[in-house]
Design a protein around this motif. Structure first.
Motif: not given
Length: 336
Positions: A62-83
């Motif tokens: 029941g535990l999720r640990i995430s690590v992001f480390d990034v330099m993006l080359k494009k603008d991003f839009l993430f859209e959606g639904y968390l159920s």
């Protein structure tokens, strides 16, 4: 069919030129998977077309640990639904997000050196990221089972108190020194299997405890809405604490954070209760004492690690504050 669809977390990405990408994982390449003692750890790298960096994910009980480390080359839009419903801790070490959530009028500008604790329940919205800006975040999600198992809701009513709509005007907080220290431990940890599980769970509970403890304290400056001044002061504090081998001058700090040096000195003391010199010296001496007591490193090496040009300057500073030389301090501690 509808029931199956509701169980899934549905998020798509759109690049700046509106090119649609099926899921977040479509821009990643899996490079390592490890399953041991009930913990699943996965390491991904971003596809070269989209960015330079990595995404790491650990899941268990029941535990999720995430690590992001990034330099993006494009603008991003993430859209959606968390159920699904979960308690989320996020720590933005570097970068910026613009978060839009259905039901909340104003966009949320989530910036470097900020964090939040939220209980999220079936929300729809979007998160946008900017290209050519480093993005580094530690995100922790706890399921209702995890919350129940550790009794997080019994005394503090955490699910109601930290519900998104309850906190929508008062979500973000600056990273405190203790939080930064714990995050540094998480980011540099090399444990595997059972030890990794125990470590990550203990650090998650420690971070939760810090949040709950701060929420029960009398209101101070750190519980006021975060204005630009306070953010800059926490940026200065982060620069000092993140690498003690560097001794920043007031002028260097003021240039880095874009604040007048007189205002920096004055407001730093108001917020942290110490001058910049006192604050940095205390951190250096505490780190030096830890290394003297718990490591075999020679004194000249310790002096470099805590920001002194040579062991002579370090010894003089240490004796002035502690009353004994580093050598005598180490000898005394080993006799205990």
């Amino acid at each position: 069919m509808d029931k199956k669809r509701r169980k899934k977390t549905s998020f798509i990405a759109v690049t700046q030129n509106r090119k649609k990408i099926d899921t977040f994982y479509s821009i990643l390449e899996l490079i390592k998977t490890q399953e041991q003692c009930g913990i699943t750890s996965k390491m991904y790298k971003f596809l070269e077309e989209f960015g330079m960096g990595y995404f790491e994910n650990h899941r268990f009980d029941g535990l999720r640990i995430s690590v992001f480390d990034v330099m993006l080359k494009k603008d991003f839009l993430f859209e959606g639904y968390l159920s699904t419903d979960f308690l989320e801790l996020s720590f933005l070490i570097e970068g910026e997000q613009i978060i839009k959530i259905d039901g909340i009028d104003e966009d949320l500008a989530y910036e470097s050196q900020e964090c939040y604790l939220l209980y999220l329940s079936k929300i729809r919205g979007s998160v946008s990221y900017h290209k050519r800006k480093r993005f580094k975040e530690v995100k922790i999600r706890m399921s209702p089972d995890f919350i129940k198992r550790h009794r997080l809701d019994e005394e503090y009513n955490i699910l109601e108190k930290y519900a998104l709509l309850q906190l929508q005007d008062n979500i973000l907080r600056p990273l405190c020194p203790k939080t930064q220290e714990i995050l540094s431990e998480i980011l540099t940890d090399k444990r595997k299997g059972l030890l990794k599980r125990l470590f990550l769970e203990s650090k998650t509970l420690e971070l939760i405890a810090l949040k709950l403890e701060s929420s029960t304290k009398p209101k101070q400056i750190t519980t006021l809405p975060i204005d630009n001044m306070v953010k800059k002061l926490y940026q200065a504090q982060h620069l000092i604490t993140s690498d003690l081998s560097i001794q920043y001058s007031i002028q260097q700090l003021s240039r880095q954070i874009g604040l007048n040096d007189f205002i920096l000195k004055k407001e730093f003391k108001i917020l942290f209760g110490k001058t910049i010199f006192e604050y940095a010296s205390e951190l250096r001496m505490n780190k030096a004492k830890q290394l003297l007591q718990h490591s075999q490193k020679p004194i000249y090496e310790i002096s470099e690690l805590v920001g002194y040009k040579n062991s002579t300057h370090f010894t003089a500073a240490f004796k002035k504050i502690e009353g004994v030389t580093p050598k005598k301090y180490r000898q005394a501690k080993r006799l205990l």
